[in-house]
Structures are given as structure tokens and as C-alpha cells.
Write an enzyme that holds these catalytic residues in place. Structure first.
Site, PDB file in Angstrom:
ATOM      1  N   GLY A 127     112.920   0.703 -40.310  1.00 59.75           N
ATOM      2  CA  GLY A 127     112.356  -0.160 -41.560  1.00 59.75           C
ATOM      3  C   GLY A 127     112.851   0.248 -42.926  1.00 59.75           C
ATOM      4  N   ALA A 176     122.945   8.308 -54.895  1.00 55.83           N
ATOM      5  CA  ALA A 176     122.834   9.851 -54.930  1.00 55.83           C
ATOM      6  C   ALA A 176     123.869  10.333 -54.320  1.00 55.83           C
ATOM      7  CB  ALA A 176     121.492  10.275 -55.019  1.00 55.83           C
ATOM      8  N   ASP A 195     105.797   5.052 -43.223  1.00 57.24           N
ATOM      9  CA  ASP A 195     104.816   5.672 -42.415  1.00 57.24           C
ATOM     10  C   ASP A 195     104.501   6.960 -42.687  1.00 57.24           C
ATOM     11  OD1 ASP A 195     106.433   3.779 -39.554  1.00 57.24           O
ATOM     12  OD2 ASP A 195     105.229   3.051 -41.353  1.00 57.24           O
ATOM     13  N   ARG A 206      72.533   0.632 -51.950  1.00 60.64           N
ATOM     14  CA  ARG A 206      73.285   1.047 -53.058  1.00 60.64           C
ATOM     15  C   ARG A 206      73.560  -0.089 -53.986  1.00 60.64           C
ATOM     16  NH1 ARG A 206      76.067   4.632 -48.534  1.00 60.64           N
ATOM     17  NH2 ARG A 206      74.507   6.140 -48.512  1.00 60.64           N
ATOM     18  N   ARG A 209      85.526 -10.390 -45.287  1.00 64.87           N
ATOM     19  CA  ARG A 209      86.947 -11.209 -45.247  1.00 64.87           C
ATOM     20  C   ARG A 209      87.862 -10.136 -45.037  1.00 64.87           C
ATOM     21  NH1 ARG A 209      83.855 -14.903 -45.916  1.00 64.87           N
ATOM     22  NH2 ARG A 209      83.990 -16.519 -46.954  1.00 64.87           N
ATOM     23  N   HIS A 258     104.394  -6.490 -44.584  1.00 55.20           N
ATOM     24  CA  HIS A 258     105.484  -6.179 -45.293  1.00 55.20           C
ATOM     25  C   HIS A 258     105.752  -5.998 -46.858  1.00 55.20           C
ATOM     26  CE1 HIS A 258     106.670  -6.966 -41.111  1.00 55.20           C
ATOM     27  NE2 HIS A 258     107.882  -6.362 -41.224  1.00 55.20           N
ATOM     28  N   VAL A 259     104.573  -6.552 -47.378  1.00 55.38           N
ATOM     29  CA  VAL A 259     104.457  -6.472 -49.016  1.00 55.38           C
ATOM     30  C   VAL A 259     104.539  -4.989 -49.119  1.00 55.38           C
ATOM     31  CG1 VAL A 259     102.923  -6.593 -50.580  1.00 55.38           C
ATOM     32  CG2 VAL A 259     102.933  -8.457 -49.027  1.00 55.38           C
ATOM     33  N   ARG A 283     106.336  -2.788 -47.874  1.00 54.52           N
ATOM     34  CA  ARG A 283     107.626  -2.439 -47.716  1.00 54.52           C
ATOM     35  C   ARG A 283     108.792  -2.574 -48.864  1.00 54.52           C
ATOM     36  NH1 ARG A 283     108.895  -2.335 -42.013  1.00 54.52           N
ATOM     37  NH2 ARG A 283     110.888  -3.489 -42.344  1.00 54.52           N
TER      38      ARG A 283
END
Ligand code: F6P
Length: 361
Positions: A11, A22, A128, A217, A255, A261-262, A264
Site C-alpha cells: 500500500g 533521499a 498501518d 453528560r 451515522r 483510502h482517503v 492513504r
């Protein structure tokens, strides 16, 4: 003139392009050249690589993704595929391979070195954060910031509508992104695989938290972080929580959002750029300028450059924050990280166990 091959694998992770730039510049500084392999191990087996020139790496430092691409390769999963890759590298006069990727990619790197004697050094890169022998992996900080910004936005609308939101984040079998994000976003609860709890217990705890959050609360925004490794379909969890809220007449909606994948993408944060650059420096040093025993280790088991590791047994480098570990050791410790027996996982679970009770206050 020493010659390196460089690939990105698994990924993609924000900061991979920093690592590419680099590695290339450090190799140049040591009088070497670098070829960039297209599409990870797939390109390695096919011999798809070309010179990394100044034109190709100029200005990529802040780009997300990887200019080299990444792809999974069934062929490289075979010993024959790995042997062919090593042969192609040798035929092209390549002295060592740098692999930027996660634990699956590092497994391939280890097998390549062990089976063919071709020198390999890995840089841990995966959102991850499921790689041992390094306290940080390239991409993790950017992923955490992306999750934080998304949860802030979701919190705005949750507050406006008096809603509970379940936000699912990536991480494969590692719950770190959800665990760390829960603290950083002041969530009300977090679900992660390492808790080792069954669905019924998790749902009951969330329902009780929901009732207290509203009745005792007066909360208008209730945020639950869920790691994708928790085997409860998020839609079903949402339905169960909504049913509980309705039964208790809480008057709130439930909801969910799956960030997917956002998490990533995006420009790498300063921390990911810094870690990528310094890991790259130490990795190239290891295979091009390191002592004979280090180079021998790169050719026998493969090595990984780890950032401020907590594990013992690392090999020092010119950077006091970076140590080198034999890849078989990295992989064994990574297995422990994922099966829960590693001290780091135990510490994470212990911390979140203590924090859970506070999060919902
Ligand atoms: O390993 C990184 C990762 O983003 C995991 O968190 C996720 O489960 C997986 O990759 C998704 O893989 P793909 O991009 O192939 O769908």
C-alpha cells in the site's frame, strides 16, 4: 561506480516520494547511481527500471503517493520469480536493492536476500504502523493527521445535528490508527481488534456509553473510532446503536463514515518527511558505505532501517536515531506485534484500556 535499485511496494504511504528522493541523493553523494523500479516487485521481476535523474526526483518531496508506482506480484511470491529478479539485477550491474514498503514487502525483501544472496535493505513504510523494530513507519503521521482533520469535520456536523458518528479507519490487522486517533480527536470510544472482545460485548459497551453520553453528560457530538480489523460490519454496528438510541428515546441519530483510502493520500507531514529522509540516509550508508559485516548481513538476511527502535539488537548507524535490524528478526517481531505478544502491543492495549473509561466522560 556503485549502483542501487529502488522500489516502492505494498500500500502506498505519504512520504514514499521523500524516501525515493533521499535514497537517490544519498547514493549520488557516495558516488553512486540509482535506478527506479516501476510498480514494485512486479516491475522487478520484469526488469522494468530506469535511471532516477535529477529531473525525475526534482520537486517530488511533498507529493503523496509514489512516483515509482506499486503493485502486488504473484510471480515474486515464488522462489523462481525471486531468482529471476536477482539475476536481472546482477546482469544490470546493480549492487543492492532498497525496498520501501510494509511488512508484506519486507517479507519479500528478506526472501530475496536469503534465497539469492542479493543485498537488500528496507525502509518501513505503511500507514498501518504494523512493523516492528521501528517506533515509526513512513506515512503514519500523515495518516493520523488526515484522520484527525476528517473527524474534526465530522464532529462539526455531528454537533449541529446531535448525532453519534462511527468512523472506520484503515490499518489492516493493526488498530494503531484508530487507537491513536481516538486520543487525538477526543473520541468517546474506540474499537480495535487487539481488544479481543466479541461483537455482543462491544455493542453492549457502546450502547451503555451512548445512553450515558446523552442522558448524563448532555453530549451533542458522540464520536466512535473503529479500526477496520474489527470484524463487525460498520453499517450493522450503526443500525444496532440507532436501535438502542431509539429504545432509550435519546433523540439522536447514528451515522457512519468509512474513511478508507482517503487516509492513504495527501502531502506528507514534516515528521514523515524527516523520518523518510533519515531512514533513507542510514539505509544507503549500510549497503554502500557500511562495514563488511553490515553489508554481509544485507546479503544474507536483508536489513531494515528502524527509527528509534525499542527492540534490542539493532546495529548502529551514523544517525543516532536509526538502527539496522536483520529482516528475519524484524519479521519475527512483527508477527508478535500482530498476535499481541509483543511488548509494544501489550503497552498499546493497556494504555487504551485505561483511557477508554476517560474518553467517554
Ligand atoms: O496496508 C495498507 C492498507 O491501506 C491497509 O490499511 C488496507 O487494509 C489495505 O492497504 C488496502 O489495500 P488496497 O489498497 O489494495 O485496497
Amino acid at each position: 561506480m556503485p549502483r542501487l535499485a529502488l522500489l516502492t511496494s505494498g500500500g502506498d504511504a505519504p512520504g514514499m516520494n521523500c524516501a525515493i528522493a533521499a535514497v537517490t541523493k544519498v547514493a549520488w553523494g557516495l558516488g553512486g547511481t540509482v535506478v527506479g523500479v516501476q510498480d514494485g516487485y512486479d516491475g522487478l521481476v520484469a526488469g522494468r527500471w530506469s535511471e532516477l535523474t535529477r529531473e525525475r526526483i526534482d520537486g517530488i518531496w511533498h507529493w503523496g503517493g509514489t512516483i515509482l508506482g506499486t503493485a502486488r506480484s504473484e510471480t515474486f511470491r515464488t522462489a523462481d520469480g525471486r531468482a529471476r529478479a536477482a539475476e536481472r539485477l546482477r546482469q544490470d550491474g546493480v549492487d543492492a536493492l532498497v525496498v520501501v514498503g510494509g511488512n508484506g514487502s519486507l517479507t519479500g525483501a528478506h526472501l530475496l536476500a536469503r534465497e539469492t544472496g542479493f543485498p537488500v535493505v528496507g525502509l518501513p513504510a505503511s500507514i498501518d504502523h504494523d512493523i516492528a523494530c521501528t517506533s515509526w513507519a513512513i506515512g503514519v503521521d500523515t495518516a493520523l493527521n488526515t484522520i484527525m482533520e476528517a473527524c474534526d469535520r465530522i464532529g462539526d456536523t455531528a454537533w449541529s445535528h446531535r448525532r453519534c458518528f462511527v468512523v472506520e479507519v484503515m490499518g489492516r490487522q493493526c488498530g494503531y490508527l484508530a487507537m491513536a486517533s481516538a486520543i487525538g480527536t477526543a473520541a468517546d470510544a474506540v474499537l480495535f481488534r487487539e481488544q479481543g472482545k466479541e461483537e455482543a460485548e462491544l455493542v453492549a459497551e457502546l450502547e451503555a456509553m451512548l445512553v450515558r453520553a446523552v442522558r448524563e453528560r448532555g453530549k451533542k457530538r458522540i464520536l466512535v473510532l473503529k479500526a477496520e480489523g474489527v470484524q463487525i460490519p460498520t453499517a450493522r454496528l450503526c443500525d444496532q446503536l440507532q436501535a438502542a438510541a431509539d429504545a432509550a428515546e435519546l433523540g439522536i441519530g447514528v451515522r457512519y463514515t468509512v474513511l478508507g483510502h482517503v487516509v492513504r493520500g495527501g502531502a506528507p507531514t514534516f515528521r514523515d518527511r524527516l523520518v523518510a529522509g533519515r531512514l533513507a540516509h542510514a539505509a544507503v550508508w549500510a549497503v554502500l558505505a557500511g562495514p563488511d559485516d553490515v553489508r554481509a548481513q544485507a546479503a544474507s538476511t536483508g536489513l531494515m532501517a528502524g527509527w528509534e527502535p525499542r527492540e534490542p539488537g539493532g546495529i548502529d548507524t551514523p544517525d543516532r536515531s536509526v538502527q539496522l535490524f536483520a529482516l528475519d528478526d524484524v519479521l519475527a517481531q512483527t508477527d508478535a506485534l500482530l498476535d499481541g505478544s509483543h511488548p509494544t502491543t501489550k503497552a498499546r492495549v493497556k494504555l487504551l484500556g485505561a483511557v477508554q473509561g476517560v474518553l467517554s466522560l
